[in-house]
Structures are given as C-alpha cells and as structure tokens.
Scaffold this active site. Sequence first.
Site, short mmCIF file in Angstrom:
data_model
loop_
_atom_site.label_atom_id
_atom_site.label_comp_id
_atom_site.label_asym_id
_atom_site.label_seq_id
_atom_site.Cartn_x
_atom_site.Cartn_y
_atom_site.Cartn_z
N THR B 161 1.12 -1.09 -0.15
CA THR B 161 -0.02 0.15 0.07
C THR B 161 0.79 1.21 -0.06
O THR B 161 1.29 1.72 -0.99
CB THR B 161 -0.98 0.00 1.14
OG1 THR B 161 -0.12 -0.02 2.31
CG2 THR B 161 -1.98 -1.10 1.08
N THR B 198 -3.06 -3.68 7.31
CA THR B 198 -1.76 -3.00 7.55
C THR B 198 -0.87 -4.01 7.28
O THR B 198 -0.08 -3.79 6.19
CB THR B 198 -1.85 -2.77 9.14
OG1 THR B 198 -2.62 -1.58 9.54
CG2 THR B 198 -0.34 -2.38 9.30
N GLU B 284 6.53 4.45 8.35
CA GLU B 284 6.20 5.90 7.59
C GLU B 284 7.07 6.86 8.16
O GLU B 284 7.25 7.19 9.24
CB GLU B 284 4.59 6.13 8.08
CG GLU B 284 3.70 5.23 7.33
CD GLU B 284 2.59 5.63 7.56
OE1 GLU B 284 1.26 5.25 6.83
OE2 GLU B 284 2.11 5.69 8.94
#
Lengths: 411, 411
Positions: B161, B198, B284
């Site tokens: 993703t 996730t 991230e």
Amino acid sequence: MALLQMEESLVNKIENGTVITPKGFKADGIHIGLRHSKKDLGIIFSEVPANSAAVYTQSHFQAAPLLVTQQSIAKEGKLQAVVVNSAIANACTGEKGLEDANEMRKLCANKFSLSEHYVAVASTGVIGEYLNMDLISKGIQELKPGAETASADSFEQAILTTDLVQKNACVQVEIDGKTVTIGGASKGSGMIHPNMATMLGFVTTDAAIDTASLHEALREVTNQSFNQITVDGETSTNDMVLVMANGLAENQPLNSSHPQWDTFKFALKLVSEELAKQIAKDGEGATRLIEVNVCGAESEKDARVISKKIVGSNLVKTAVYGADANWGRIIGAIGHSDAAVDPSKVSVYLKDICLFKEGTPQSFSEEDATKYLQNKTVVFDIFLNIGEGNGTAWGCDLTYDYVKINASYRT
Amino acid sequence: MALLQMEESLVNKIENGTVITPKGFKADGIHIGLRHSKKDLGIIFSEVPANSAAVYTQSHFQAAPLLVTQQSIAKEGKLQAVVVNSAIANACTGEKGLEDANEMRKLCANKFSLSEHYVAVASTGVIGEYLNMDLISKGIQELKPGAETASADSFEQAILTTDLVQKNACVQVEIDGKTVTIGGASKGSGMIHPNMATMLGFVTTDAAIDTASLHEALREVTNQSFNQITVDGETSTNDMVLVMANGLAENQPLNSSHPQWDTFKFALKLVSEELAKQIAKDGEGATRLIEVNVCGAESEKDARVISKKIVGSNLVKTAVYGADANWGRIIGAIGHSDAAVDPSKVSVYLKDICLFKEGTPQSFSEEDATKYLQNKTVVFDIFLNIGEGNGTAWGCDLTYDYVKINASYRT
C-alpha cells in the site's frame, strides 16, 4: 449525567482562585539559579498541620523526592509545607539523590521550625543529574510564604519546566453550612514528556477531613482526571499529586458517611480535572485539546481504558492535527484494547456528526467535520452500547513541533 | 547465544529468494484497477495442497477476509492458494463485506478448480470501503501463477500500500538430508499504520510438517518476530501471517519430536524476523531502524514486553531521529512497564557505549554517541540482571514525515 449536573450546581468555580484561596494557606516562588532566569524554587505552606495524602508514579524508578515525601506522610498523615524545585528531577540519582532530598526536607523544616515529617519535597526537571545543594540551601532561606495573589503566581511559575502556561483551578462548595474551598496548581506538558519528569499536581483545601478519607477521595478522583491524560502511555519517575487539607473551614469532618461526601469528591474532581486538562492542552507542540468520552462500556474501568487508548493513539493525534475525520483510526484504537467490545454495536460521533453507527460507516459532510476539527477543543463521543460504564480522557494532537521539541531536547 | 550461533551455521540465507523458491510454489501479481496504476491483486499458488496455519490480529474488529481465511483453514488445515488485494481492506464493512470476501474465495476456487476451503483471502488498504467486485471478478480470471522471478516480484508489488519497498526473505536448511526451503513476502509500514490495515506476512515452505506443528511453530516464531514490531502498540483489523507447507522437500514430517525441530523453527524465525525488520525499517517517515535487545529479564515474555515498550516510545523514537543519546527516555519506558525490574541493576548500552550502569548514570562521549546514532540501524542493549529472559524488538524513528503522512493521509 443528571447526578453530575445536580452536583455541579452546588459547586462554584472561583475565577483566579489558587492554592492559597483556601483558608490558612500561603505560597512563594523564587529564582535561585537552577534555571537560567526563571523561577525554580517554590513552597506551599499551611498555617496549621494539614491532613495530607498523595498518589505517586507507578514507575519502577521512583525519584528520590517521592520516597522522602512518602516517608513524611507515612508518619502522621500530616504536612505543613511542600517545597518544590524545577530544572532537576533528582531521579535516577541513587544514594546521593536520596541524601539530597532528605537534606532538602531538613533545610525546609529548620527554616520554618517544623518537624521534618511535616515537610514534603518534590522535584521536576532533567533525569540523572544531581541537585546543586548550595543553591537549594541558600534558596530555602529566602522563601517567604505570603497570602498575596503574587505569592501563588510565583509558586505556579516556579514549578514549571517546558510548560508554556501556568496552571491553576479553584472551586468552593457549602458543606455543613460552611464554605469549603479547594485550590490547585499543576505542571506538565501532557505526560508526553517523561524525561522532564514530569507531572506535578498540588491541591489545597480548608476542608476538615481525615487522612484516610482524603487519600480515598484523591485516589478515586485521580483515576478520573490526572490518570486520564497519559497521552503516550508514558509514566515519569517524578509524577505526584499531593493534597493538603487543613480543616480551617470548620465543617464536620468529611468521610464516606458524611451526607455531602459525594459533593466534596465532585468538587475535588472538578479541580483535578481542570488541572489535568490544562496539562493536556499545554502538551508539547499541541495545537488542540482532544476530549474522548466513552459511554456504555461494560465497566467504568473499561470506559477509561478505551478513552485513554484513543486519545493516546499517534494516528488519532495526527489525524486531529490534520483536521481529518479519520474514524478508522478511532476504530483501530478501540479494536485493540483489552476492554469488552461488540463491534456491531459501536457508534462514533465527532461532536454532533455521526461517523460510524452500530458497526457501519455513515456518510457525513467532510466539510462540516473538517471545520469542527479546526476548533481549539475537539470532542469525540463513543457509544459502546453494552453496559453503563462511562469515562473520559484528554490529550492533544501530534504535530511537527512535538517531533522538533523532542528530537533536539537536550541540545 | 551459543546455541543460536550453532543453529545459524546450519541455515543458509538465500539472496533473492522469494515465496516461490520453495518447491512447488507459484505466484502472480497484476493491476486490476483498485489502485490508480500500481499492481493490486496477487496470488500464491501451491501445486499440491499445503498444510497451512495462520495467526490473526487481536483486534475486536477482525476484517472479513480474516474470517473467511479462518473458515478455510479450520476445515482441513490445508490451502492451495491465497488471493490478496491491496487498496481496500474490506474491514468494518459488515455483512456485505463478508459476502464479498466469500465471493472472492469462490471466484478463485472456481478459476483454479479447487475446493473453496483450499483458498485463503487477504485484503489490505482503506477501512470502511467496499470492494469493487466487478474488478475483483475480472481480475481473478486474469491471474496466471508462474515460477519465474518476475512472478514473485509481481506478487510482492501487488500486496503493497504505502510501503516504499518490497519485502522478502528466504532461507534453506538440511533436514533429514533433504534441502528444505522457507520463503516469505510481507507488507506494512511498521504497524504504525492501522488505517492502512496493515501488516500481511506470507511464508511458503516445501517442508513436510503437519498442520498442528506448523501452527505451533508459527505462533512461537511470530511472538519473537512480527509481534515485536508493533511500534505504536496499534493493531490493525487485517493483520495476518499465513504459512503454507507443501511437503515437496520430502523430509520426515516435522514435529516437536523430530531431532531437527529446533533447526526448522530457527529457520522459520529467521525468515519471519527478516520480513518483520523490513516492515519496521519501512515505517512511515522512518530514517532509521531501531533494534532493542533486552537481556536478563525474569522471563522471555518480560524481555519482549520491555523491548517493545522501549521501541514504541515516542520519546525514544524522536530522540533517535535527533541522534540524541537520551537514556532517560529508555529508563522512562522501562520504568512504567508491568514487567519485573530492579532499578539498581539496570544497565543501558548504545551498542558499545555504556550510558547507564547498574542504576547509575555513566559519563560517555556525546560525540561518539551522536555519531553512532546517525547510522541507518541503531542498537540498544538493555541488561536487567535479574534472570535469564532475552527478547528483541524492532521499530523506527519518529520524524516530521510521520506527522506529515498521517496528518493528511486521506486528503
């Protein structure tokens, strides 16, 4: 809720009230050189011995001043003074740190002609450094507790570290026809700051109340207020909330059999909650206060756990910073708590806007949601619909400034 | 540690190995239009039914594909295909979501002429949105599992993703004189990303092993690897690690009585750990991988809890980002865990630099520490000195980019 409103009508919030608004309390705050130019030593003083209780950090590494304060209170359950320094936390400082905290207590007791166990000590600041006892010793000699507004103001300043604003609260209630006042001061940048060792709360009251009942009330109220702002789940080595009750209001001694016991606890809760919210709002880098109410949990404890989980989630915090009504992150936080949850019954509201209802995503105006999220205080209401437990937690958004402050804290 | 090294010498890491390196596995990944232009549908296919086991998110809100996969495995403990889409998590989607996940399984079973319960499904992406079943249906018809390097590469891409990099690992061990291969692929930005729902891990092996033993090994190994990278303590609705063992290596069936049981588990752990570390490193906004080793805890569980607490602390993460050897934050994180700790015995090392020894701050070269902290991987070693439990956790630093990515994620 109806009960709360009834209680609330009995309690008057005193604008500009402080730790010295209750009868018989004085305070001071001065600069002694631990910090560059700001005030760094403070005292709260009661004219008569005050029944006292405290709650302490659950950290394995309790700082030296907390150990000394515990010894003071253990002896007779009474205090007449609490002396506080900022800049140095006196935590992780071993035997020497303990000697220093004891010496600080002794110096204060001698200065004001008190038994040593009538003195509590508190420290906040950097972990792992020793106190400069020359400065502490000279400083204590210079303390002059006063009953002026400026005295309380100085105290509030002296206990701050990286806080941007002073924190205080005060309420009055009638008990047995007597006016009982509860005042407080606190410091802390949202408990998201354990290395600044961290949150201190001081509450004074002229209520007559025995030590055991005071401790009971403090524990209960702390679980609903100070303990509900643990934004990171981080606990500092120095966290402490201390309450002193000197009895000068001359009400009938309060305890759980007293008809106005709940009113007193409610008043104490209001002060604690107000102080706690001010800490959350002043969180490092924060631009918004986040309040999360969880209703209909299996128990009050579950409601507190879930509300705290949500408000402590980095993803919820960043979404609020970005004014993004990202309810999936609320679900994420609810989902992995140990508390009982029935996914098909969960509803999530952003103030009046329904984002998620009984397990199903709702369509809503993103524009309205974004607009609401730009307020200084944002409120999420979560309905679990499986019981009667309610709880609230407070936190703040996670911003660039949080990273900036904490990435370069020691440099 | 000696044991680990012995085991390690028996295991060969296979550079460029993937989920199709073990005998009898194929894969594919294609673009079907769920994402703008990137691949978004993938498959792993075993030529023969493979004994299979999986571990799932502990979230109360388990996504639909996880429920369907559980049903598939429950029936016979075997799988022959797992079909995965990215972009949409199919989580918090109620009855319709469950129907869609079931339909996805059925479409895949029909396409490859398998019993439905030989197919597992997985989804990752945004929570609260429905799958476009037209695209899924057409897409599944186009899947062509292959044994080329490009096939595995496509699969690795299709499950991503916001990940910046593909993630894979592969090892080989000799068992009963046969070469057993274990390969894996994963996705996730460090589990600090629950709304992207996730973390997925897929492990393939040609080992012969019964389903119960495979499940036992997976659970044990997951607790030491994937479960040790929960950077925020956040758990997504879609987390899953799935292992398929098709037996084509023709070793004697593995179980806890097999003389090389520990070797197999060690090899499985290596693959899982490697995949987990790649996820943490790709967190991230991350610039550094943080590894925390805790030694001498009262139990292995305690060691895992503490190492995870440290690596999940925002304050430790920001300090690492700022290359600041702020050991007080490590102490803060250790201090408030529930695990047993004796403060006077704790030592903290930054690689070779001793920061804190047996409860006392140490003087060290800030320059050396800062220099070390600028590496891409930083390692903290914590010695509790109260028992024999060891554990490791991995995470990443907390940066401006983390806040940026998550403050504006949906916009």
